[in-house]
Design an enzyme around this catalytic site. Structure first.
Site, PDB file in Angstrom:
ATOM      1  N   LYS A 174       0.809  -1.183   0.000  1.00 54.53           N
ATOM      2  CA  LYS A 174       0.000   0.000   0.000  1.00 54.53           C
ATOM      3  C   LYS A 174       0.859   1.256   0.000  1.00 54.53           C
ATOM      4  CE  LYS A 174      -3.693  -2.127   2.683  1.00 54.53           C
ATOM      5  NZ  LYS A 174      -4.346  -2.178   3.989  1.00 54.53           N
ATOM      6  N   GLY A 175       2.099   1.124   0.393  1.00 56.40           N
ATOM      7  CA  GLY A 175       2.932   2.288   0.658  1.00 56.40           C
ATOM      8  C   GLY A 175       3.189   3.216  -0.503  1.00 56.40           C
ATOM      9  N   GLU A 190       7.924   1.982  -5.754  1.00 60.40           N
ATOM     10  CA  GLU A 190       7.975   1.508  -4.368  1.00 60.40           C
ATOM     11  C   GLU A 190       8.145   2.707  -3.440  1.00 60.40           C
ATOM     12  OE1 GLU A 190       7.150  -0.515  -2.119  1.00 60.40           O
ATOM     13  OE2 GLU A 190       8.526  -2.201  -2.215  1.00 60.40           O
ATOM     14  N   ASP A 191       7.622   2.581  -2.232  1.00 62.06           N
ATOM     15  CA  ASP A 191       7.769   3.672  -1.262  1.00 62.06           C
ATOM     16  C   ASP A 191       9.177   3.729  -0.690  1.00 62.06           C
ATOM     17  OD1 ASP A 191       7.437   1.302   0.213  1.00 62.06           O
ATOM     18  OD2 ASP A 191       5.994   2.157   1.615  1.00 62.06           O
ATOM     19  N   ASP A 245      14.453  -0.953   1.225  1.00 63.24           N
ATOM     20  CA  ASP A 245      15.048  -1.200   2.532  1.00 63.24           C
ATOM     21  C   ASP A 245      15.948  -2.427   2.408  1.00 63.24           C
ATOM     22  OD1 ASP A 245      15.421  -1.775   5.308  1.00 63.24           O
ATOM     23  OD2 ASP A 245      13.481  -0.937   5.804  1.00 63.24           O
ATOM     24  N   ASP A 299       3.809   3.670   6.396  1.00 59.24           N
ATOM     25  CA  ASP A 299       2.997   3.477   7.593  1.00 59.24           C
ATOM     26  C   ASP A 299       3.741   2.780   8.716  1.00 59.24           C
ATOM     27  OD1 ASP A 299       1.572   0.311   7.821  1.00 59.24           O
ATOM     28  OD2 ASP A 299       2.964   0.822   6.218  1.00 59.24           O
TER      29      ASP A 299
END
Length: 183
Positions: free
Chosen positions: A46-47, A102-103, A106, A162
């Protein structure tokens, strides 16, 4: 503007203005790469939804939009390392130029998994665009083709990112106070 989430933010890493400026630059770079090629913007839910919305508008090429939902965090602050598809893409991507949005990049687990998955589904090319890049956490050999900002190893929220499904609607990127996620 008032926000009931402000008290949970330790500091602002990237302001609204910085986000707008950098996304405009990313859109221009994508335009140069993809005009005339009808790419498919593929958001990782969702990011990515806030970033992708602004990025697609900033890149004025004929394109379409698709979403895939994957899970690797399971309401934790670090990736479990296991990626599973929760909602798959709905169209054939054979021969398509994908812009995977993509948010945050990582560990790299999600994007390594998705890159391989999209290759097996016949994508002509895969371009990874991430809003945030956190190279200090990388465990897979994945790099973004375009990245908005490099961020330190802190727990960031806002602008789609989030913690336990909250804080996505903060209009900037902030560091979440440790006492919030260690409750």
């Amino acid at each position: 503007m008032k926000s009931e989430m402000e008290n949970d933010i330790l500091k602002v890493l990237v302001t609204e203005e910085e986000l707008k400026g950098r996304i405009t630059e990313l859109g221009a770079e994508l335009y140069e790469r993809f005009h005339g090629k009808n790419p498919l913007f593929l958001g990782v839910l969702k990011g990515s939804f806030v970033f992708m919305s602004d990025l697609v508008r900033a890149c004025q090429v004929k394109s379409d939009v698709e979403f895939i939902a994957v899970s690797s965090y399971e309401n934790a602050t670090t990736s479990s390392g296991r990626v599973k598809i929760v909602h798959d893409i709905q169209q054939d991507i054979t021969g398509r130029n994908l812009i995977v949005v993509e948010d945050i990049l990582d560990s790299g687990n999600t994007l390594a998994f998705l890159s391989e998955y999209f290759k097996t589904r016949g994508a002509a090319s895969i371009t990874i665009v991430t809003l945030l890049d956190k190279p200090s956490r990388r465990t897979k050999a994945v790099t973004a083709d375009l990245a908005g900002f490099v961020v330190p190893d802190e727990f960031v929220v806002g602008y789609g990112l989030d913690y336990c499904q909250q804080y996505r609607n903060i209009p900037y990127i902030g560091v979440l106070k440790p006492e919030v996620y260690s409750r």
